[in-house]
Design a protein around this motif. Structure first.
Motif, short mmCIF file in Angstrom:
data_model
loop_
_atom_site.label_atom_id
_atom_site.label_comp_id
_atom_site.label_asym_id
_atom_site.label_seq_id
_atom_site.Cartn_x
_atom_site.Cartn_y
_atom_site.Cartn_z
N LEU A 89 0.72 -1.11 -0.12
CA LEU A 89 -0.02 0.17 0.03
C LEU A 89 0.81 1.20 0.12
N GLU A 90 0.46 2.15 -0.72
CA GLU A 90 1.19 3.41 -0.51
C GLU A 90 0.30 4.32 0.42
N VAL A 91 1.03 4.98 1.19
CA VAL A 91 0.14 5.73 2.45
C VAL A 91 0.31 7.15 1.86
N VAL A 93 -0.24 10.97 2.98
CA VAL A 93 -1.01 12.34 3.83
C VAL A 93 -1.08 13.42 3.25
N ARG A 94 -2.49 14.14 3.55
CA ARG A 94 -2.52 15.40 2.73
C ARG A 94 -2.85 16.43 3.94
N ASN A 95 -2.33 17.70 3.88
CA ASN A 95 -2.59 18.87 4.56
C ASN A 95 -3.21 19.82 3.66
N ALA A 98 -4.59 18.85 -3.37
CA ALA A 98 -3.81 19.05 -4.72
C ALA A 98 -3.68 17.41 -5.32
N GLY A 99 -3.32 17.83 -6.56
CA GLY A 99 -3.17 16.37 -7.42
C GLY A 99 -4.66 15.67 -7.49
N SER A 100 -4.33 14.41 -7.28
CA SER A 100 -5.29 13.24 -7.46
C SER A 100 -6.55 13.67 -6.45
N MET A 101 -6.45 14.21 -5.58
CA MET A 101 -7.58 14.33 -4.56
C MET A 101 -8.35 15.61 -5.02
N PHE A 120 -5.06 5.41 1.51
CA PHE A 120 -4.23 4.16 0.99
C PHE A 120 -4.49 3.95 -0.31
N TYR A 121 -3.58 3.77 -1.30
CA TYR A 121 -3.40 3.25 -2.62
C TYR A 121 -2.96 1.88 -2.67
N LEU A 122 -3.60 0.93 -3.44
CA LEU A 122 -2.73 -0.25 -3.96
C LEU A 122 -1.76 -0.24 -4.70
N GLY A 128 -2.86 1.17 -12.09
CA GLY A 128 -2.69 2.63 -11.86
C GLY A 128 -2.75 2.98 -10.42
N ASP A 129 -2.17 2.07 -9.21
CA ASP A 129 -2.30 2.41 -8.06
C ASP A 129 -3.71 3.08 -7.61
N PRO A 130 -4.69 2.27 -7.50
CA PRO A 130 -6.07 2.73 -7.07
C PRO A 130 -6.23 3.00 -5.71
N VAL A 174 2.55 20.02 1.38
CA VAL A 174 1.21 19.81 0.93
C VAL A 174 0.78 18.65 1.14
N ASP A 175 1.36 17.43 0.66
CA ASP A 175 1.20 16.10 0.98
C ASP A 175 2.48 15.24 0.76
N PHE A 176 2.36 13.93 0.91
CA PHE A 176 3.63 13.05 0.87
C PHE A 176 3.02 11.67 0.61
N LYS A 177 4.02 10.82 0.27
CA LYS A 177 3.49 9.37 0.20
C LYS A 177 4.76 8.62 0.88
N ILE A 178 4.22 7.72 1.73
CA ILE A 178 5.30 6.71 2.40
C ILE A 178 5.17 5.19 1.95
N PRO A 199 11.79 14.72 -2.28
CA PRO A 199 10.82 15.53 -3.26
C PRO A 199 10.15 14.95 -4.54
N ASP A 200 10.48 13.42 -4.62
CA ASP A 200 10.03 12.70 -5.64
C ASP A 200 8.70 12.42 -5.04
N SER A 201 8.34 12.04 -3.79
CA SER A 201 7.22 11.71 -3.11
C SER A 201 6.46 12.66 -2.33
N CYS A 202 6.84 13.75 -2.38
CA CYS A 202 6.30 15.02 -1.40
C CYS A 202 5.85 16.18 -2.44
N ARG A 203 4.84 16.74 -1.94
CA ARG A 203 4.64 18.14 -2.66
C ARG A 203 4.99 19.28 -1.80
N LEU A 204 5.83 20.03 -2.04
CA LEU A 204 6.48 21.10 -1.41
C LEU A 204 6.26 22.45 -2.08
N PHE A 218 8.49 18.43 -12.50
CA PHE A 218 8.77 17.33 -13.90
C PHE A 218 7.57 17.18 -14.33
N ARG A 219 6.66 16.81 -13.71
CA ARG A 219 5.36 16.13 -14.18
C ARG A 219 4.60 17.24 -14.97
N ARG A 220 4.66 18.40 -14.54
CA ARG A 220 4.08 19.67 -14.94
C ARG A 220 4.84 20.48 -15.91
N1 UDP Z 1 2.94 9.97 -4.77
C1 UDP Z 1 3.99 9.15 -5.00
N2 UDP Z 1 3.97 8.05 -5.86
C2 UDP Z 1 2.81 7.62 -6.53
C3 UDP Z 1 1.77 8.41 -6.18
C4 UDP Z 1 1.90 9.75 -5.49
O1 UDP Z 1 5.12 9.52 -4.33
O2 UDP Z 1 2.98 6.53 -7.08
C5 UDP Z 1 3.02 11.29 -4.17
C6 UDP Z 1 3.04 12.29 -4.80
O3 UDP Z 1 4.16 12.87 -5.04
C7 UDP Z 1 2.19 13.29 -3.80
C8 UDP Z 1 1.08 12.48 -3.09
O4 UDP Z 1 1.88 11.33 -3.29
O5 UDP Z 1 3.07 13.92 -3.03
C9 UDP Z 1 -0.18 12.50 -3.42
O6 UDP Z 1 -0.10 12.24 -4.68
P1 UDP Z 1 -1.57 12.39 -5.57
O7 UDP Z 1 -2.48 11.32 -5.12
O8 UDP Z 1 -2.18 13.69 -5.75
O9 UDP Z 1 -1.14 11.71 -7.17
P2 UDP Z 1 -0.53 12.67 -8.34
O10 UDP Z 1 -1.32 13.83 -8.55
O11 UDP Z 1 1.05 12.37 -8.00
O12 UDP Z 1 -0.86 11.65 -9.67
#
Ligand code: UDP
Length: 253
Positions: A89-91, A93-95, A98-101, A120-122, A128-130, A174-178, A199-204, A218-220
Motif C-alpha cells: 500500500l502507498e500511504v 498524507v494530505r494537508n 492537490a493532485g489526484s484529490m 491508502f493506494y494499492l 494505476g495504483d487505485p 502539501v502532501d507526501f507518500k510513504i 521531493p519525488d514523493s512529497c509536494r513542497l 517534472f510532471r507539469r
Molecule cells: N505519490 C508518490 N508516488 C505515487 C503516487 C503519489 O510518491 O505513485 C505522492 C505524490 O508525489 C504526492 C502524493 O503522493 O506528494 C499524493 O499524490 P496524488 O495522489 O495527488 O497523485 P498524483 O497527482 O501525484 O498522481
C-alpha cells in the motif's frame, strides 16, 4: 570483488543484497517517471540529492523514535537499509488539496484541509495504483486492523515531523507518500517506514511565492527538477552553503 546481487529494480531505485543478513543496499538512480511511467527522463544528480535528502529525513525520524529502515549512507548514491516485507500500500498524507484529490473531489488545489487526511493506494502499476478504503485493505488481507492503526499513527507522526521541518525553512508540506514494511525481532513483528522520503514523493510549495519544489516540476514541465531539489536540500542545510555541482558530483564524506 564479486558482483553484488540485484534483488529488485524499480523506476527510481535499485535494491542489492546487503553485507549482512537482513540488510539491503538501496541505490538511487537519476531516472524520473510520472503518470505511471508514461513520462520518463534522466535528470543529472537527482539520485545524489534524493539519497542525501532521504538520509536526512529518515535519520531525523529515527532520532525522534519513529522507526525507519535507514541504517547509514554508504556513498553518494547508496544507503544501507534494513530489509523489510513491504506492505503493498502507498500511504498518502494530505494537508492541502492537490493532485489526484483535487481532481477526484473537485477541490481547488491549494485549499487547506480541515485536518490531515490519510489515504491508502494499492501498489499495482497495471491498475494505476487505485485508491482503496480501509474496508478493502482488511477484506482483501493487504494488512490487518492493527497494522492499519499503526500505519495511520506512523504516517501522522511523519507528517508532524516533516511539516515542522519544512515550515522552518519556508516550505509548506502539501502532501507526501510513504511506504511501510514489516520487520521481525524473533516472534515480535513491527512496522517501520521504508522506501524513501524525498521531493519525488512529497509536494513542497514555497510559503511566500507558492513555487513548486517537488516532482510536479517534472510532471507539469515547470522548470529544472534538479534545481528545485537542490533548493530544498540547500534550505535544509543538507548541502554545503556554496551549493553542489550536481551534474558532476564530487565525493561527499
Ligand atoms: N505519490 C508518490 N508516488 C505515487 C503516487 C503519489 O510518491 O505513485 C505522492 C505524490 O508525489 C504526492 C502524493 O503522493 O506528494 C499524493 O499524490 P496524488 O495522489 O495527488 O497523485 P498524483 O497527482 O501525484 O498522481
Amino acid at each position: 570483488m564479486a558482483r553484488r546481487k540485484k534483488v529488485y529494480e524499480g523506476k527510481a531505485k535499485i535494491l542489492y543484497e546487503g553485507p549482512e543478513p537482513g540488510t539491503l543496499v538501496q541505490y538511487f538512480k537519476d531516472d524520473a517517471t510520472a503518470f505511471n511511467a508514461e513520462k520518463h527522463a534522466t535528470i543529472d544528480g537527482k539520485g545524489v540529492l534524493n539519497n542525501r535528502l532521504s538520509e536526512f529525513f529518515m535519520t531525523g525520524l529515527n532520532s525522534i523514535g519513529v522507526p525507519t529502515h535507514f541504517i547509514r549512507r554508504i556513498n553518494m548514491r547508496e544507503q544501507l537499509i534494513r530489509a523489510v516485507e513491504i506492505i503493498p500500500l502507498e500511504v498518502v498524507v494530505r494537508n492541502i488539496a492537490a493532485g489526484s484529490m483535487s481532481k477526484r473531489l473537485g477541490i481547488e488545489e491549494g485549499t487547506a484541509l480541515p485536518r490531515p487526511i490519510v489515504e491508502f493506494y494499492l501498489k499495482n502499476d497495471e491498475l494505476g495504483d487505485p485508491l482503496v478504503s480501509e474496508e478493502h485493505v482488511i477484506a482483501f488481507g493487504w494488512a490487518g486492523q492493527q497494522d492499519l492503526d499503526d500505519m495511520v499513527s506512523l504516517a501522522l507522526r511523519v507528517n508532524d515531523f516533516l511539516s515542522g521541518l519544512m515550515l522552518g525553512v519556508g516550505i509548506r508540506l502539501v502532501d507526501f507518500k510513504i511506504e511501510i514494511g514489516r520487520i521481525w525481532d524473533g516472534d515480535y513483528m513491527r512496522l517501520i517506514v521504508a522506501d524513501e522520503i524525498s521531493p519525488d514523493s512529497c509536494r513542497l510549495w514555497d510559503i511566500e511565492t507558492g513555487q513548486k519544489l517537488d516532482k510536479d516540476v517534472f510532471r507539469r514541465d515547470l522548470g529544472d527538477l534538479a534545481d528545485a531539489y537542490t533548493e530544498v536540500a540547500r534550505r535544509l542545510g543538507v548541502l554545503p552553503k556554496s551549493g553542489m555541482q550536481v551534474s558532476k558530483p564530487t565525493l561527499i564524506n
